[in-house]
Write an enzyme that holds these catalytic residues in place. Sequence first.
Site, PDB file in Angstrom:
ATOM      1  CB  CYS A  11       9.450   2.885 -37.248  1.00 41.34           C
ATOM      2  SG  CYS A  11       8.571   1.805 -36.118  1.00 41.34           S
ATOM      3  CB  CYS A  14      10.687  -0.515 -37.721  1.00 47.76           C
ATOM      4  SG  CYS A  14       8.943  -0.189 -38.032  1.00 47.76           S
ATOM      5  CG  ASP A 385      34.253  21.782  -3.933  1.00 47.95           C
ATOM      6  OD1 ASP A 385      34.446  21.686  -2.724  1.00 47.95           O
ATOM      7  OD2 ASP A 385      35.145  22.067  -4.756  1.00 47.95           O
TER       8      ASP A 385
END
Length: 701
Positions: A11, A14, A385
């Site tokens: 979690c 948590c 480039d």
Amino acid sequence: MKEYKIQGLSCANCAADMERQVRQLTNGGTAELKFNTSKLVVHEDVNLDEVKSILKADGAALVEDDHDHDHSPRVPYMVIVSAILFGCTFFVRDLLPYYAVILLYVSAMLISGYSTFVKGAKNLFRFKFTIETLMTVALIGAVAIGEWREATIVAILFGLNEFLEGMGMEKARHSMEKLLQIAPKQATLLMPDGEHRVVAIDSLKTGDMVLVKAGEKIPSDGVVVSGVSSVNEAAITGESLPVEKFTGDSLFGGSLNNEGTLEVKITKAYKDSSLARILHLVEEAQETKTPTELFINRFSKYYTPFIMLVSIMVMLLPPLLFNGGWEAWLYQGLAVLIVGCPCALILSSPIAIVSGITKNARNGILVKGGSFLELLGKIDTIAFDKTGTLTKGKPSVQMAKSFDDDFYRIAGSIEKNSSHPIARAVMEHESVAAEQLFEASELKAIPGEGIEAVIDGKSYWMGNERLISRLELDDNRKEDIDSLKNGGYTLVITACEDRIMGIFGVADEIREESREMIHELQRAGITQTVMLTGDHKKTAEKIASKVGVSRVYAGLLPEEKVEKINKLSNRSKVAMIGDGINDAPALAAAHLGIAMGKGTDSAIETADIVLMQDHLGKLPASVRIAKKVNRVIKLNLTLALGLKLVALFLTIPGLLTLWIAILADMGATVLVTLLSLSVLVERRKSSERPAANKQAARQLG
């Protein structure tokens, strides 16, 4: 600082709460609990017993010795036992006294929901409105109105839901950990006296000699001193085909020696090697928060209290205003609490982001953070480039016009001792390489023009147009010169005292994969491709037309590239791709900077994404992965909120039940997890196979 592996971390909220608690400990102020990588970084003087206690309260644990740790999700034994007990109770409930049935339901409820209830009760007293708080209130409410069976189902399904959440995150972490395990642990050091000693790679220093046998990994970046072998560089570049290595060739640490034995001189200590840099970038990338994740985190803070408010309104308003039954609407309110759990919502982004970063890293594409991956999926304009990006950055003779039988021989005789890139290009031309060359003397450089040499007592010149300005040119020679100039070639003219002997048209060689790559980018949703180059306009336009770039800006200085990027950025989302030190300002100015991995360190450090290959063949795949991640996250959010809305609408006719609510929440979690993990199994289309791979296959026969 010391790093520990954490198990049982499922979690994100948590994890953030545990991090706050650890930081309140003595010497814990700098602690970091990384949810995506499941690691705790903490000061070595912090009290580990207190840390373990904080983790244990949330069902997590410290793994002090991670060598043999199994990272697979833990089987939810308590949930299984609880489900079996519930099933038995359901079938025998008519045969037992009422109190015995209640006792069995309570037992099943406590077995699977005890930890949730304890955490939720603590949070409730602290006025912290978390997922566990919602579940605890729902369980207490269900028990209060005598819905023992429903309360038990809620406890079991929520326990299963937590397991599925953890499993999804662990799958994503495990995929990343497999990637991070490519680093070799030991190396065979060659001592000055000829002895071999096995040492940890961390102890290797620049200049050390190591022995790498067939089947072993190269311990760090180095160069082959002796031996010949094929080396698999897939761990670094993502290329599956092996590369032949000979004396003098460079090696990436972490690549696999396939065949022969190599003696390798270490050129970088492991901590500075390409592999170490890759692993560091990948690991750091997992912990960065995307704008979507930050929004979800902010939204969740208000979402949970809002759901509790809605639940209270569902419980009170119908009975007070419409004469509804108190028990029935209390039940409906509890169901609203459950369906409102933000589990799926919180998981909508992190698993998909980690999966996308992992998938790209397997392809040799390093995304330095989730925010950059999310942004890559929104890019509609890519600026390139030219030199070293769309082209190889190596001049070659593309055209040659000979007006004298000795042209190639004289040209080779003048250039053979020069190290200039254009001289090397002339020497590599097949007609020059086939000649028996003269010995040139009195070689003299003429600034801004070229070189003068004497061969067999006669003077010759080789260089640009200024060198032959004193010669009288007929219309044919002028036409030849103009033709090559208009074709975008750099002219290298060979002349004697009275005439032009021949002309080389030199140009930077276009990468084999450039045209196909531009086409695939357009198919992937890139609407505009732009070339920014310091080269002159004719050359730039010729290359652009060959590769399919839509717009060209030529003759640009580094600061002018930045100006063009800024103008493009005002109208669209722009990524800039380059490989040189002069590209670094433009990479920084773009919304997203992408560097070639074999380019300069400054470009790589400045860039947000690094391509570890020496080509752009895998760039379209990276764009597709990023776009898929963004699509998955949007779909996840839609499902997470959509299923909850559908369930909430069931409260209007009073049809929402506790088990429907928890199934809706769990269903959203399962769908979100599976969709996020699908990013890892995306298959590359055959059309995206880079031309560089095809060329390598031909070379290997």
